[in-house]
Design a protein around this motif. Structure first.
Motif, short mmCIF file in Angstrom:
data_model
loop_
_atom_site.label_atom_id
_atom_site.label_comp_id
_atom_site.label_asym_id
_atom_site.label_seq_id
_atom_site.Cartn_x
_atom_site.Cartn_y
_atom_site.Cartn_z
N LYS A 132 0.82 -1.22 0.00
CA LYS A 132 0.00 0.00 0.00
C LYS A 132 0.85 1.27 0.00
O LYS A 132 0.38 2.32 -0.46
CB LYS A 132 -0.93 0.01 1.21
CG LYS A 132 -0.20 0.07 2.55
CD LYS A 132 -1.18 0.08 3.73
CE LYS A 132 -0.43 0.17 5.06
NZ LYS A 132 -1.36 0.21 6.22
N ASN A 133 2.09 1.19 0.51
CA ASN A 133 2.98 2.35 0.50
C ASN A 133 3.80 2.47 -0.78
O ASN A 133 4.69 3.31 -0.87
CB ASN A 133 3.93 2.29 1.70
CG ASN A 133 3.21 2.48 3.02
OD1 ASN A 133 2.05 2.86 3.07
ND2 ASN A 133 3.90 2.18 4.12
N HIS A 186 9.12 6.06 -5.22
CA HIS A 186 9.53 6.80 -4.02
C HIS A 186 11.03 6.63 -3.83
O HIS A 186 11.49 5.68 -3.18
CB HIS A 186 8.79 6.30 -2.78
CG HIS A 186 7.32 6.60 -2.78
ND1 HIS A 186 6.81 7.86 -3.01
CD2 HIS A 186 6.25 5.78 -2.59
CE1 HIS A 186 5.49 7.82 -2.95
NE2 HIS A 186 5.12 6.57 -2.70
N ALA A 187 11.81 7.52 -4.42
CA ALA A 187 13.27 7.46 -4.25
C ALA A 187 13.63 7.79 -2.80
O ALA A 187 13.16 8.79 -2.26
CB ALA A 187 13.95 8.43 -5.19
N PHE A 206 24.06 5.09 -6.84
CA PHE A 206 22.93 4.18 -6.75
C PHE A 206 21.76 4.83 -6.03
O PHE A 206 21.90 5.40 -4.95
CB PHE A 206 23.33 2.89 -6.03
CG PHE A 206 24.37 2.12 -6.78
CD1 PHE A 206 24.03 1.40 -7.91
CD2 PHE A 206 25.70 2.16 -6.40
CE1 PHE A 206 24.99 0.72 -8.64
CE2 PHE A 206 26.67 1.48 -7.12
CZ PHE A 206 26.30 0.76 -8.24
N ALA A 207 20.59 4.75 -6.68
CA ALA A 207 19.36 5.28 -6.13
C ALA A 207 18.51 4.11 -5.64
O ALA A 207 18.20 3.19 -6.41
CB ALA A 207 18.59 6.07 -7.18
N VAL A 208 18.14 4.15 -4.36
CA VAL A 208 17.29 3.12 -3.78
C VAL A 208 15.85 3.61 -3.85
O VAL A 208 15.53 4.67 -3.29
CB VAL A 208 17.70 2.82 -2.33
CG1 VAL A 208 16.81 1.74 -1.74
CG2 VAL A 208 19.17 2.37 -2.28
N ASN A 209 14.98 2.85 -4.51
CA ASN A 209 13.60 3.28 -4.71
C ASN A 209 12.65 2.36 -3.95
O ASN A 209 12.45 1.21 -4.33
CB ASN A 209 13.25 3.30 -6.19
CG ASN A 209 11.98 4.09 -6.46
OD1 ASN A 209 10.93 3.82 -5.90
ND2 ASN A 209 12.10 5.10 -7.33
N LEU A 210 12.07 2.89 -2.88
CA LEU A 210 11.15 2.12 -2.04
C LEU A 210 9.89 1.75 -2.79
O LEU A 210 9.32 0.67 -2.59
CB LEU A 210 10.81 2.94 -0.79
CG LEU A 210 9.89 2.31 0.26
CD1 LEU A 210 10.27 2.78 1.65
CD2 LEU A 210 8.42 2.63 0.00
N GLY A 211 9.42 2.64 -3.67
CA GLY A 211 8.16 2.41 -4.36
C GLY A 211 8.21 1.34 -5.43
O GLY A 211 7.20 0.70 -5.72
#
Length: 398
Positions: A184-185, A190-191, A204-209
């Motif tokens: 749901k999040n 969402h970087a 490096f970009a960590v993307n939660l979404g």
């Protein structure tokens, strides 16, 4: 969390004993003699999630390296919601995001630059730039100090802002991420993190979404990021990767996953800028079944231990690192003596661990045993409104 080493299994004890012997040899053989004088004090820069442009939002404390006691030195006008900070290696400049959805009347967040007073450690505003997206939540500097790297959480994108010799920032160049995950999040990109690799060759970009680590070639002199054709790593669907950190050996990295409360050990290919999963372990004890979301992750300076923060369980999870392959064995869970440990930091010597408890408005310090990695509360705390970031450096004041 009533027991100081609640996940201390028989296997963990055996491994920890071996690590202690290895640590003794490592510490005895390092470049600095065991009898060398370590700093008496550290400086602690604290970013918060409070206030506006004319409010005190960044705090400076002194921390006693032996006792872990906090002494407030100053409060600064740090802009609105400076939730993440980056300190230049030469201690001349500090950079702060403003985790807002509007900046100077336009959509998006901001990034502020400050000159650091070499005598007081205080901050003098230098300038501001838009961050390139809404709610910037992370900022780092590449290893040359020539570029600021920013992750915009709500914007779902990342930005690079070149840094001039006087510390001022140039406008951002932004790369937009797209996609979503099953949680749901994860309704959108969402970087949550953007940082360089140890060689300053990739970022490096960590993307939660999107459950991805997105890789870029980093051209530091030109201030440019070029996205790699394929993701550097794909996490388990719904994991929600949040922060990435590298082991001192440069061959291993660790990814903390916010939504499923795990830590993933990664083998890093420095030639291609890609990662391979070696292991994923829970950041929580098996006995805990309540709500939780992971936040921050750091490797001890000696490379023998890893620490991760749990929000909900409100703990720091401690892991021993197997020197043969970088995998993790849980050895301790420590109560953070507050609510929602958003961020924490180890001092440069690895003797202290400092925690920012966002929702109980307090800082807490712990002693770190160099041989076992275990944490012991110092009994020292300090009140700070909604602390979100702690950055610790040796006291460089003249």
């Amino acid at each position: 969390m009533t027991h100081p080493v609640s996940r201390f299994s028989t296997f963990s004890r055996g491994l920890l004993g071996g690590l202690a012997l290895g640590a003794s040899a490592l510490l005895a053989g390092c470049g600095r003699p065991a009898t060398a004088t370590l700093p008496a004090d550290y400086l602690l820069y604290i970013g918060t999630n409070v206030g506006g442009a004319q409010d005190t939002t960044i705090y400076l404390y002194r921390v006693n390296a032996t006792s872990g006691a906090f002494t407030k030195l100053s409060g600064q006008l740090g802009g609105a919601s400076p939730t993440y900070l980056a300190l230049a290696a030469n201690h001349r400049f500090l950079y702060a995001v403003s985790e807002t959805q509007t900046f100077r009347g336009a959509p998006g967040g901001g990034v502020s630059s400050f000159v650091i007073d070499p005598h007081s450690g205080g901050l003098k505003p230098l300038g501001q730039q838009p961050s390139g997206g809404a709610s910037p939540c992370y900022i780092s500097l590449d290893h040359t100090g020539k570029n600021a790297l920013v992750a915009n959480y709500i914007g779902g994108n990342v930005s690079i802002l070149p840094v001039a010799t006087d510390g001022a920032l140039s406008p951002p160049t932004t790369d937009q991420h797209t996609g979503r995950g099953p949680h749901k999040n994860q309704n959108a990109s969402h970087a949550h993190c953007l940082l360089p690799d140890p060689a300053n060759k990739f970022a490096f970009a960590v993307n939660l979404g999107t459950d991805q680590v997105v890789g870029y070639r980093l051209d530091a002199p030109a201030g440019r990021l070029t996205r790699l054709p394929e993701p550097a790593f794909g996490a388990k669907p719904g994991a929600g990767p949040r922060h990435l950190t590298f082991h001192p050996n440069g061959k291993t990295a660790y990814l903390i996953n916010e939504l499923n409360s795990t830590v993933t050990t990664l083998a890093y290919d420095a030639a291609t800028g890609h990662f391979r999963e070696l292991q994923t372990v829970s950041a929580l004890p098996a006995s805990y079944s309540g709500d939780n979301s992971c936040a921050d992750v750091h490797v001890a300076p000696n490379g023998l231990f890893l620490y991760a923060s749990n929000r909900g369980h409100n703990s720091i999870a401690v892991f021993a690192i197997d020197s043969s392959n970088g995998t993790l064995v849980p050895i301790q869970d420590v109560d953070t003596q507050g609510k929602t440990p958003r961020n924490f930091a180890l001092d440069p010597s690895g003797r202290l661990l400092l925690v920012a408890n966002q929702n109980s408005n307090n800082l807490v310090s712990y002693r770190v045993d160099a041989l076992s990695g275990l944490l012991t509360p110092t009994g020292q705390q300090a009140p700070v409104p909604a602390p979100m970031f702690v950055g610790v450096v040796e006291d460089f004041r003249k």
